[in-house]
Write a protein that holds these residues in place. Structure first.
Motif, PDB file in Angstrom:
ATOM      1  N   LEU A 166     -13.495   2.305  -4.338  1.00  0.00           N
ATOM      2  CA  LEU A 166     -12.084   1.960  -4.275  1.00  0.00           C
ATOM      3  C   LEU A 166     -11.285   2.601  -5.405  1.00  0.00           C
ATOM      4  O   LEU A 166     -10.201   2.128  -5.768  1.00  0.00           O
ATOM      5  CB  LEU A 166     -11.924   0.435  -4.315  1.00  0.00           C
ATOM      6  N   GLY A 167     -11.787   3.706  -5.941  1.00  0.00           N
ATOM      7  CA  GLY A 167     -11.096   4.373  -7.035  1.00  0.00           C
ATOM      8  C   GLY A 167      -9.736   4.914  -6.639  1.00  0.00           C
ATOM      9  O   GLY A 167      -8.853   5.071  -7.491  1.00  0.00           O
ATOM     10  N   GLY A 168      -9.537   5.176  -5.362  1.00  0.00           N
ATOM     11  CA  GLY A 168      -8.253   5.666  -4.890  1.00  0.00           C
ATOM     12  C   GLY A 168      -7.413   4.611  -4.205  1.00  0.00           C
ATOM     13  O   GLY A 168      -6.458   4.935  -3.488  1.00  0.00           O
ATOM     14  N   TYR A 169      -7.743   3.343  -4.426  1.00  0.00           N
ATOM     15  CA  TYR A 169      -7.076   2.248  -3.720  1.00  0.00           C
ATOM     16  C   TYR A 169      -5.677   1.949  -4.255  1.00  0.00           C
ATOM     17  O   TYR A 169      -4.905   1.259  -3.610  1.00  0.00           O
ATOM     18  CB  TYR A 169      -7.965   1.001  -3.774  1.00  0.00           C
ATOM     19  N   GLY A 170      -5.369   2.452  -5.445  1.00  0.00           N
ATOM     20  CA  GLY A 170      -4.048   2.237  -6.018  1.00  0.00           C
ATOM     21  C   GLY A 170      -3.561   3.504  -6.689  1.00  0.00           C
ATOM     22  O   GLY A 170      -4.336   4.399  -7.021  1.00  0.00           O
TER      23      GLY A 170
END
Length: 354
Positions: free
Chosen positions: A161-165
């Motif tokens: 989820l490193g690109g979730y925000g």
């Protein structure tokens, strides 16, 4: 409204929320591991945003969440993001339902949706816990606090989820986002909202930590084990992202400063008599579980959370006017916008707003 009665359980699916069961059955046979038809469908009574259904079949019980039908605000009702965070968290052991599949093809039921497993247990609506044995009440709150601390401690990179925000200051993004959302659903000029929009944007606090942020972490968005104070699932991830964990902390602790009204608010209760932790005890437990020395003054964060909530409820109000609101209680909820804005401005003044 008695939330524990009016918003608990399932109802017959209203005509305007009906789905094509034949197409859905075909899709589930092809995409949901182990599924076997036929299926029957009911709709969960609670909730205002993404319509949520219970599906029962010979292979078990499932939950379907979909976007509302009709025109929607940009970035709202992001069920694909909900599915992504649940799918990332489930392998870590954090308590979320089992994710089965996401459908982005509107032709199946009329809007994007996903299917997850049904987690059996208790939903608690009243923060005073009248239906929980007194000896279990403190432990129930501690379980809720510990689960939030566990969420904020998840290695989101390892969970995929490193690109979730987006990068940058979470509150700067959120104040901008909710200002835009509010403007898109604005139905009248409210002076308190105008003052909040100016003040919050001008006084963004620095961000010192980044974690998965739930965005709506409250007691009725949790499932508890049937007979013990244990969180078995955290639900309703529509507002989740990567951001400042203080957003969730302030949102949870605000319950101690909110009128009860049969919901999560605790203001005015004799907490010692109820065996419920005080605000300071709740904050201290969170700090202990996350290694924080302390929590800063939260009045700005309280103002932000109520401003955001006013923006959300304004969106509900607009959907009521447009005839696309999902819940039967939407019109009643929509009336809260002015009081939420006033309460937000009151906290802003405590934080130093003039």
């Amino acid at each position: 409204m008695n939330a524990s009665v009016d918003m608990t359980g399932t109802i017959t699916v209203p005509e305007h929320d009906r789905l094509n069961e034949g197409r859905l059955t075909e899709w589930m046979l092809a995409n949901v591991e182990g599924f076997a038809g036929p299926l029957t469908m009911t709709k969960f009574a609670g909730g205002q945003s993404n319509p949520t259904y219970r599906i029962d079949s010979p292979s078990g019980a499932y939950v379907l969440r979909r976007k509302p039908f009709g025109m929607l605000l940009q970035s709202a009702h992001a069920v694909d993001r909900e599915f992504a965070v649940i799918a990332g968290l489930y392998p870590t052991g954090f308590p979320v339902p089992r994710p089965y599949a996401l459908c982005t093809d509107d032709a199946v039921v009329g809007s994007m949706f996903y299917v997850m497993g049904l987690v059996a247990g208790r939903t608690i609506w009243d923060g005073s816990l009248p239906d929980v044995p007194r000896n279990d009440r403190r432990a129930t709150y501690e379980a809720m606090i510990d689960s939030l601390a566990a969420l904020h401690s998840v290695d989101y990179e390892a969970a995929g989820l490193g690109g979730y925000g987006k990068p940058g200051n979470y509150f700067e993004r959120q104040v901008g986002r909710w200002t835009k959302q509010y403007r898109a659903s604005e139905t009248e000029v409210m002076p308190d909202m105008e003052k909040l929009i100016e003040y919050l944007a001008r006084t963004i606090p620095p961000q010192t930590r980044t974690s998965i942020v739930h965005g709506d972490y409250r007691i009725d968005n949790l499932i508890f084990a049937p007979n013990e104070p244990k969180v078995t699932a955290v639900l309703d991830w529509e507002l989740s992202t990567l951001g400042d964990p203080l957003a969730d902390v302030a949102y949870l602790l605000m319950n101690w400063l909110t009128e009860p009204e049969g919901r999560s608010g605790l203001l005015g209760y004799d907490l010692a008599a109820l065996n419920i932790p005080t605000l300071d005890e709740a904050a201290a437990r969170y700090c202990e579980r996350t290694g924080r020395e302390n929590i800063p003054d939260l009045n700005w964060y309280f103002a932000y959370n109520l401003f955001r909530l006013a923006g959300i409820v304004q969106g509900i109000k607009k959907r009521v006017i447009d005839g696309t609101a999902s819940s039967a209680h939407a019109a009643e909820t929509a009336k809260r916008v002015p009081s939420l804005a006033a309460a937000a401005w009151d906290f802003a003044r405590k934080a130093g707003a003039q």
